[in-house]
Design a protein around this motif. Structure first.
Motif, mmCIF file in Angstrom:
data_model
loop_
_atom_site.group_PDB
_atom_site.id
_atom_site.type_symbol
_atom_site.label_atom_id
_atom_site.label_comp_id
_atom_site.label_asym_id
_atom_site.label_seq_id
_atom_site.Cartn_x
_atom_site.Cartn_y
_atom_site.Cartn_z
ATOM 1 N N UNK A 48 0.854 -1.181 0.000
ATOM 2 C CA UNK A 48 0.000 0.000 0.000
ATOM 3 C C UNK A 48 0.893 1.236 0.000
ATOM 4 N N UNK A 49 0.618 2.156 -0.895
ATOM 5 C CA UNK A 49 1.447 3.360 -1.015
ATOM 6 C C UNK A 49 1.166 4.356 0.111
ATOM 7 N N UNK A 50 -0.080 4.388 0.568
ATOM 8 C CA UNK A 50 -0.464 5.355 1.597
ATOM 9 C C UNK A 50 -1.771 4.890 2.246
ATOM 10 N N UNK A 51 -2.242 5.679 3.207
ATOM 11 C CA UNK A 51 -3.466 5.325 3.921
ATOM 12 C C UNK A 51 -4.644 5.188 2.965
ATOM 13 N N UNK A 52 -4.736 6.082 1.990
ATOM 14 C CA UNK A 52 -5.842 6.016 1.030
ATOM 15 C C UNK A 52 -5.845 4.700 0.274
ATOM 16 N N UNK A 53 -4.676 4.168 -0.015
ATOM 17 C CA UNK A 53 -4.583 2.896 -0.730
ATOM 18 C C UNK A 53 -5.141 1.748 0.118
ATOM 19 N N UNK A 54 -4.922 1.807 1.427
ATOM 20 C CA UNK A 54 -5.460 0.769 2.310
ATOM 21 C C UNK A 54 -6.982 0.878 2.342
ATOM 22 N N UNK A 114 -12.406 -1.074 0.459
ATOM 23 C CA UNK A 114 -13.630 -0.945 -0.335
ATOM 24 C C UNK A 114 -13.699 -2.042 -1.395
ATOM 25 N N UNK A 115 -12.592 -2.281 -2.071
ATOM 26 C CA UNK A 115 -12.552 -3.329 -3.098
ATOM 27 C C UNK A 115 -12.784 -4.710 -2.488
ATOM 28 N N UNK A 116 -12.145 -4.964 -1.352
ATOM 29 C CA UNK A 116 -12.301 -6.259 -0.692
ATOM 30 C C UNK A 116 -13.746 -6.465 -0.245
ATOM 31 N N UNK A 117 -14.351 -5.434 0.334
ATOM 32 C CA UNK A 117 -15.752 -5.558 0.764
ATOM 33 C C UNK A 117 -16.656 -5.844 -0.428
ATOM 34 N N UNK A 118 -16.402 -5.183 -1.534
ATOM 35 C CA UNK A 118 -17.214 -5.400 -2.736
ATOM 36 C C UNK A 118 -17.063 -6.822 -3.255
ATOM 37 N N UNK A 119 -15.926 -7.460 -2.987
ATOM 38 C CA UNK A 119 -15.653 -8.791 -3.482
ATOM 39 C C UNK A 119 -16.132 -9.920 -2.595
ATOM 40 N N UNK A 120 -16.699 -9.620 -1.448
ATOM 41 C CA UNK A 120 -17.136 -10.680 -0.537
ATOM 42 C C UNK A 120 -18.478 -11.254 -0.945
ATOM 43 N N UNK A 121 -18.559 -12.561 -0.940
ATOM 44 C CA UNK A 121 -19.827 -13.248 -1.173
ATOM 45 C C UNK A 121 -20.603 -13.381 0.118
ATOM 46 N N UNK A 122 -21.807 -13.946 0.047
ATOM 47 C CA UNK A 122 -22.644 -14.077 1.248
ATOM 48 C C UNK A 122 -21.973 -14.816 2.412
ATOM 49 N N UNK A 123 -21.259 -15.904 2.143
ATOM 50 C CA UNK A 123 -20.601 -16.636 3.237
ATOM 51 C C UNK A 123 -19.491 -15.803 3.864
#
Length: 167
Positions: A42-48, A53-62
């Protein structure tokens, strides 16, 4: 180096297992931790935060169920859990009648959706959380799932900020 830059460098340097152990303290979904970790360095705090946000969008129901499993019921912070106590500080001092209403509304919500009511409780009072709970119980399951996903993202962002500002 600024405090968050130092913490960020330390997190970027951790081995996968050590980082995952830190990340599941933020969000109890192993899939989320893996997705966040895969966005390193991660380059900076914004990158984390963007990775969150990307990880949350990628989560399935389980995976969302795994993430929710790490959260206490609103109005019932986990005893001995400083994070739970801090995040639900708005229920401290609420009268018994309000706490009883919150408990009943939680039970109704759980019966409808099959999981705890999840809301970013930071800065909210018991009254505003009860109001939100009552407002969301009429949602269809798909709408509620997306609201939960957004609330989890907010909670994770707050917890990420705390991690990035550790000494």
């Amino acid at each position: 180096m600024a405090r968050s830059t130092t913490a960020l460098a330390r997190l970027n340097a951790l081995g996968d297992a050590d980082l995952d152990a830190r990340l599941v303290e933020i969000c109890s979904s192993p899939a989320w931790a893996k997705l966040l970790r895969s966005a390193r360095p991660w380059a900076d705090d914004d990158a984390v935060h963007s990775a969150n946000a990307d990880a949350m969008a990628g989560l399935g129901p389980a995976d969302l169920a795994d993430a929710m499993a790490g959260h206490a019921r609103i109005g019932q912070p986990k005893a001995g859990d400083a994070t739970s106590q801090r995040e639900q500080s708005g229920v401290h001092g609420a009268d018994d009648a309000l706490l009883d209403e919150l408990q009943q509304a939680n039970a109704d919500y759980e019966a409808r959706f099959g999981h705890v009511f999840l809301i970013c409780a930071t800065g909210r009072t018991a009254e505003t959380m009860l109001e939100a709970l009552r407002g969301r119980i009429g949602n269809d399951p798909r709408t509620e799932q997306e609201i939960v996903r957004g609330e989890l993202r907010k909670i994770n962002d707050i917890r990420i900020d705390r991690l990035l500002n550790e000494d």
